[in-house]
Design an enzyme around this catalytic site. Structure first.
Site, PDB file in Angstrom:
ATOM      1  N   HIS A  37       0.890  -1.070   0.035  1.00 41.01           N
ATOM      2  CA  HIS A  37       0.049   0.073  -0.163  1.00 41.01           C
ATOM      3  C   HIS A  37       0.926   1.349   0.015  1.00 41.01           C
ATOM      4  CE1 HIS A  37      -3.012  -2.753   1.998  1.00 41.01           C
ATOM      5  NE2 HIS A  37      -3.691  -2.463   0.962  1.00 41.01           N
ATOM      6  N   GLY A 150      -3.007  -1.751  -7.286  1.00 43.40           N
ATOM      7  CA  GLY A 150      -1.924  -2.810  -7.371  1.00 43.40           C
ATOM      8  C   GLY A 150      -2.552  -3.906  -8.298  1.00 43.40           C
ATOM      9  N   GLU A 151      -1.490  -4.436  -8.764  1.00 36.53           N
ATOM     10  CA  GLU A 151      -1.744  -5.607  -9.966  1.00 36.53           C
ATOM     11  C   GLU A 151      -1.994  -7.031  -9.322  1.00 36.53           C
ATOM     12  OE1 GLU A 151       1.491  -5.437 -13.068  1.00 36.53           O
ATOM     13  OE2 GLU A 151       0.372  -4.047 -14.226  1.00 36.53           O
ATOM     14  N   LYS A 152      -1.732  -7.040  -7.877  1.00 35.09           N
ATOM     15  CA  LYS A 152      -1.961  -8.362  -7.324  1.00 35.09           C
ATOM     16  C   LYS A 152      -3.579  -8.682  -7.551  1.00 35.09           C
ATOM     17  CE  LYS A 152      -2.804  -8.779  -2.923  1.00 35.09           C
ATOM     18  NZ  LYS A 152      -4.163  -9.490  -2.757  1.00 35.09           N
TER      19      LYS A 152
END
Length: 283
Positions: A37, A150-152
């Site tokens: 984050h 985020g790409e997660k």
């Protein structure tokens, strides 16, 4: 650092910022902040004059009430982490459910052109309606120039891009690379709930993804999927929910590779009762 719990308060503060022609970046979170984050926040600070970090555990995107109740809530710690980065240029919006939903805790129904029915959508009923509802509401309240994700949660990222496009919202969606622990495990607020033996086992997920990427260069998509499923079938602690290879644009599962297309592998695994997701670009 200013922490706002009501939308009228933060919109008034942001009106003053925008009156000076300053740009605003938004980092939406559910709190329990970790280094992943904070990387989003740091990037937003580089690219904007003012950053808003929303901290809100959104009930409508949880299909599992137990998961909602157990989700970590650490507002004081989160604020302290943000203050250490920039006490002046970060605002926190930590609203109540009533402030966001105006007393009507109902998810809006969305059409994401089929993106919502793939992967997570097959396993988490109504999840993306909940995600779309809260993100759209935050965009309407904050009215940021840019928003950072985020790409997660790659499927979520794709869905938010689609929502912005379909609702003609003047916001730039900025994707940010997955931030990992030193052992490769994708950072998640849920990681803190892992029991020691599962924390030790969890890096197997990323190790398997990187091996799958290597195999994808020479083997068929079906063969790679079968190999991954076999790896987890004998694992004593980790239970595979799904592993798929999908077209990066449509998120549809593939069985055969085509030239000029981008593919990504997606995985969901249970470590005891903690659900972990990850993904990796394959080409």
């Amino acid at each position: 650092m200013e922490v706002y719990s009501e939308k009228q308060q933060i919109t008034a503060a942001l009106d003053a910022v925008k009156a000076e022609n300053k740009t605003v970046g938004l980092v939406p979170t559910m709190g329990a902040l970790h280094d992943g984050h904070l990387e989003l926040v740091k990037r937003a600070l580089v690219e904007n004059d003012q950053v808003v970090v929303s901290i809100f555990v959104n009930p409508t995107q949880f299909d599992n009430k137990d998961d909602l109740e157990k989700y970590p809530r650490t507002l004081e710690t989160d604020v302290a982490l943000l203050e250490a980065i920039s006490a002046q240029r970060i605002m926190v919006y930590a609203p109540s459910v009533n402030d966001v939903y105006d007393g009507q805790l109902i998810a809006q129904k969305f059409d994401f052109d089929g993106l919502e029915f793939e992967m997570e959508g097959k396993f988490r009923s109504g999840h993306f309606d909940g995600v779309g509802t809260i993100v759209k509401r935050l965009f309407e309240i904050i009215k940021p120039n840019r928003a950072y994700f985020g790409e997660k949660d790659f499927q979520q990222l794709a869905i938010i891009k689609k929502m912005v496009e379909k609702h003609d919202m003047p916001i730039i969606i900025v994707p940010c690379a997955i931030y990992r622990e030193l052992n490769g495990l994708a950072m998640s607020s849920r990681n803190v709930r892992l029991k020691p033996e599962y924390k030790e086992a969890a890096p197997f997920i990323y190790k398997t993804l990187t091996s799958a990427k290597e195999k994808f260069g020479t083997e068929s998509a079906v063969g790679v999927v079968e190999w991954v499923e076999n790896q987890f079938s004998t694992h004593p602690l980790l239970n595979l929910e799904y592993f798929i290879i999908a077209d990066e644009n449509t998120l549809k599962t593939i069985t055969e590779k085509e030239k000029q297309k981008k593919y990504r592998a997606f995985i969901a695994v249970y470590a005891d009762d903690i659900r972990l997701i990850d993904n990796i670009a394959l080409n």
